[in-house]
Design a protein around this motif. Sequence first.
Motif, short mmCIF file in Angstrom:
data_model
loop_
_atom_site.label_atom_id
_atom_site.label_comp_id
_atom_site.label_asym_id
_atom_site.label_seq_id
_atom_site.Cartn_x
_atom_site.Cartn_y
_atom_site.Cartn_z
N ASP A 49 0.82 -8.26 0.10
CA ASP A 49 0.74 -7.25 0.35
C ASP A 49 -0.51 -7.09 1.56
OD1 ASP A 49 0.15 -5.81 -2.92
OD2 ASP A 49 1.80 -6.17 -1.65
N LEU A 50 -1.28 -8.11 1.86
CA LEU A 50 -2.27 -8.17 2.89
C LEU A 50 -1.31 -8.66 4.30
CD1 LEU A 50 -4.87 -7.97 3.63
CD2 LEU A 50 -5.19 -10.32 3.37
N VAL A 51 -0.12 -9.54 4.14
CA VAL A 51 0.58 -10.00 5.32
C VAL A 51 1.41 -8.80 5.53
CG1 VAL A 51 2.69 -11.28 5.79
CG2 VAL A 51 0.57 -12.36 4.35
N ALA A 52 1.92 -7.81 4.43
CA ALA A 52 2.73 -6.85 4.88
C ALA A 52 2.05 -5.69 5.72
CB ALA A 52 3.38 -6.53 3.55
N LEU A 53 0.86 -5.45 4.97
CA LEU A 53 0.07 -4.55 5.81
C LEU A 53 -0.18 -4.71 7.12
CD1 LEU A 53 -0.97 -1.50 5.16
CD2 LEU A 53 -3.17 -2.56 4.31
N SER A 54 -0.98 -6.07 7.36
CA SER A 54 -1.15 -6.64 8.64
C SER A 54 0.03 -6.55 9.61
CB SER A 54 -1.54 -7.95 8.62
OG SER A 54 -2.26 -8.31 7.72
N ALA A 55 1.00 -6.84 9.30
CA ALA A 55 2.23 -6.78 10.14
C ALA A 55 2.55 -5.47 10.68
CB ALA A 55 3.51 -7.43 9.44
N ARG A 56 2.31 -4.39 9.73
CA ARG A 56 2.55 -2.98 9.93
C ARG A 56 1.60 -2.74 11.05
NH1 ARG A 56 3.95 1.45 7.04
NH2 ARG A 56 2.81 3.45 7.93
N GLN A 57 0.35 -2.88 10.81
CA GLN A 57 -0.92 -2.40 11.34
C GLN A 57 -0.90 -3.17 13.02
OE1 GLN A 57 -2.98 -0.41 10.62
NE2 GLN A 57 -1.65 -0.20 8.75
N VAL A 58 -0.27 -4.32 13.05
CA VAL A 58 0.05 -5.07 14.46
C VAL A 58 0.50 -3.76 15.42
CG1 VAL A 58 0.98 -6.56 16.06
CG2 VAL A 58 -0.18 -7.06 13.67
N GLU A 59 1.68 -3.16 14.98
CA GLU A 59 2.23 -2.22 15.86
C GLU A 59 1.29 -0.90 16.22
OE1 GLU A 59 5.15 -4.51 16.43
OE2 GLU A 59 5.00 -2.37 17.45
N VAL A 60 0.66 -0.58 15.14
CA VAL A 60 -0.22 0.56 15.27
C VAL A 60 -1.52 0.19 16.17
CG1 VAL A 60 -1.95 1.94 14.06
CG2 VAL A 60 0.26 1.49 12.90
N LEU A 61 -1.98 -0.97 15.86
CA LEU A 61 -3.21 -1.46 16.79
C LEU A 61 -2.59 -1.59 18.22
CD1 LEU A 61 -5.33 -3.78 14.90
CD2 LEU A 61 -5.86 -1.40 15.93
N ARG A 95 -9.99 5.19 6.63
CA ARG A 95 -9.12 6.37 6.22
C ARG A 95 -8.08 5.98 5.23
NH1 ARG A 95 -9.50 7.68 11.67
NH2 ARG A 95 -7.49 6.98 12.15
N LEU A 96 -7.15 4.80 5.71
CA LEU A 96 -6.13 4.10 4.47
C LEU A 96 -6.62 3.97 3.41
CD1 LEU A 96 -4.24 1.64 6.59
CD2 LEU A 96 -3.26 3.58 5.30
N ALA A 97 -7.87 3.54 3.13
CA ALA A 97 -8.42 3.14 1.95
C ALA A 97 -8.81 4.70 0.97
CB ALA A 97 -9.71 2.44 1.85
N THR A 98 -9.07 5.43 1.82
CA THR A 98 -9.55 7.10 1.05
C THR A 98 -8.18 7.32 0.71
OG1 THR A 98 -11.00 7.22 2.78
CG2 THR A 98 -10.78 8.92 1.43
N SER A 99 -7.03 7.51 1.63
CA SER A 99 -5.95 8.15 1.30
C SER A 99 -5.14 7.36 0.23
CB SER A 99 -5.05 7.97 2.62
OG SER A 99 -4.46 6.79 2.80
N VAL A 100 -5.61 6.10 -0.04
CA VAL A 100 -5.03 5.26 -1.33
C VAL A 100 -5.63 5.82 -2.49
CG1 VAL A 100 -4.88 3.05 -2.26
CG2 VAL A 100 -3.96 3.25 -0.08
N GLU A 101 -6.87 5.85 -2.45
CA GLU A 101 -7.51 6.41 -3.52
C GLU A 101 -7.34 7.87 -3.89
OE1 GLU A 101 -11.83 4.37 -2.49
OE2 GLU A 101 -11.88 5.73 -4.25
N VAL A 102 -7.09 8.62 -2.82
CA VAL A 102 -6.84 10.01 -3.32
C VAL A 102 -5.36 9.90 -3.91
CG1 VAL A 102 -5.95 12.06 -2.14
CG2 VAL A 102 -7.96 10.95 -1.48
N GLU A 115 -8.42 -4.38 -5.24
CA GLU A 115 -7.82 -4.02 -4.13
C GLU A 115 -7.99 -3.26 -3.21
OE1 GLU A 115 -4.09 -6.01 -6.77
OE2 GLU A 115 -3.59 -5.11 -4.76
N LYS A 116 -8.76 -2.22 -3.47
CA LYS A 116 -8.96 -1.29 -2.62
C LYS A 116 -9.80 -1.59 -1.52
CE LYS A 116 -11.86 0.97 -5.60
NZ LYS A 116 -12.93 1.98 -6.29
N VAL A 117 -10.18 -2.73 -1.36
CA VAL A 117 -10.74 -3.16 -0.07
C VAL A 117 -10.16 -3.80 0.82
CG1 VAL A 117 -13.31 -3.19 -0.90
CG2 VAL A 117 -11.78 -5.35 -0.90
N SER A 118 -8.67 -3.98 0.60
CA SER A 118 -7.77 -4.88 1.38
C SER A 118 -7.21 -4.26 2.49
CB SER A 118 -6.65 -5.38 0.51
OG SER A 118 -5.79 -4.29 0.04
N THR A 119 -7.47 -3.00 2.88
CA THR A 119 -7.00 -2.28 4.15
C THR A 119 -7.97 -2.86 5.18
OG1 THR A 119 -8.78 -0.49 3.84
CG2 THR A 119 -6.35 -0.21 2.99
#
Lengths: 261, 232
Positions: free
Chosen positions: A152-164, A207-214, B37-41
């Motif tokens: 999941d970390l690798v997937a999210l990082s790959a996605r965030q590279v484009e965003v950044l 913001r991502l973490a908050t949206s995930v929690e929501v 896992e909530k801190v993985s962002t």
Amino acid sequence: MSAAHGGQSAVGRLESPLTRLAPEVKLVALVTFLLAVAVTPPHRPWAFAVPAAVVVVVAVVALVPLRTLAGRLVFEIPVLALAATYALAGKGPRVDVVAGMTLSRPGVVVAGAVLAKATIGVVAVSVVAASTTATEMVRGLARLRVPSWFGDLVALSARQVEVLRAEAMRVRLAAELRGGTGRIATWRAVARGLGTLFVRGASRAERLATSVEVRGGIGSAPLVTAPTGASAVPPATTGQWLSALVPASLATVTLLVGLIA
Amino acid sequence: MHIPDGFVSLPVSLGGAAVAATAVTMAARRAAIIVSEKVSTLPAVVAAYLLVGQLLVVPVGFGTSAHLIGTGLATVLVGPAVAVVCVATVVLLQALVFADGGITAIGLNVVDDGLVPALVAASAVRVLWPLLGRRTERFALVAGVGAGLAALAGGLAAALVLVIGGTDVVSRATIVSTLGGAHVVVAGIEAALTAAIVATVLRLRPDLVAMARPPVAPVDPVELVDRRGATR
């Protein structure tokens, strides 16, 4: 990653037998092949011809554009420098090459071997990367039992590279509008831009973490959705696994012949 | 510098992979990435940030160029545990997608570019900052020094790996001096850039710099009892 978010789209690339292959098969084939190449002893230069031919054949079958491969070979420049060090500063009997400049003979052999292995590695990885989207790569890793938190970390990082990267262009544009193009090249401006980029990135992470929690926590829905339907790649069949072993077997046979002969 | 395929013998490569896997798992546990896992962002964004920042290529001389790794910066900003996990992600993505660094050498690159620099940077900051009185305005300087030392340590670790597991055609002194020399320049640039970047972040959002936060003081149980002897 969908194309709308700037992720690597599966639509633009050429369809070839390799793109239809399951990603975990490609990853296993890549790693086993490179392991066999890495063990090949340097004394038999022709032993590298077989893996090199394998890689070229696969690249042709995969319809990888030559420009992509050439671009990746740029990363080899530090490899050339290190290989040159081996050739120039090696011990052992020296060979006179050009007037006055001598090279160490065992150094040249080793330099050639590491160059061959590194180049084969670069081309092999480029072929796999060109025929596999980042999302497929992550699913392949997951099917290979890589821990899910890392996948999941690798997937999210790959996605965030484009965003950044888009964010970095915005920061650069803002700096240019404020100070004119001449100011951008100074190191201070670069550092300030990178600092701003980090702050924006970290705010985005919050913001991502908050949206995930929501949305109900990370277990309820993945942050990066895998493609389904026609663009999804099904798990590998036995035939695919067998074909994955072909490059590694060829490389191993060559290596054994090189050791024995 | 990322070690490419074919430079290091197989046993050393596999040993490096084992060390890297253990270290990354331990770091992830410590950073509570596995647990909650909530801190993985944040690690994902920092990893992406390192990838984008590494596109800055620096000419080093001898016709080669190096790119900044940024582990020291990441360590100062998010702590060594998260930094190790981030660099592992970066090395994996670079090896698989950009063909930068060998596949068989992934474990070694994680150790050389992630584990060693993170530990060195964290130790340097923890030692040097109290010497300067833990003043916030001095932190950027300490961060820069830590990052520079970390980059140098990473380069020496890579040289050590090549000496142990590489070919013995070249003398050890040559490898160490070549790689070490190249990394001295890189270390200087990383130190300067890290100091400047940390200064900017401290100015904008000081709460984002993990190692500059005051440590949580352990509560002394005696203080929980007020003057009359009743517990609060």
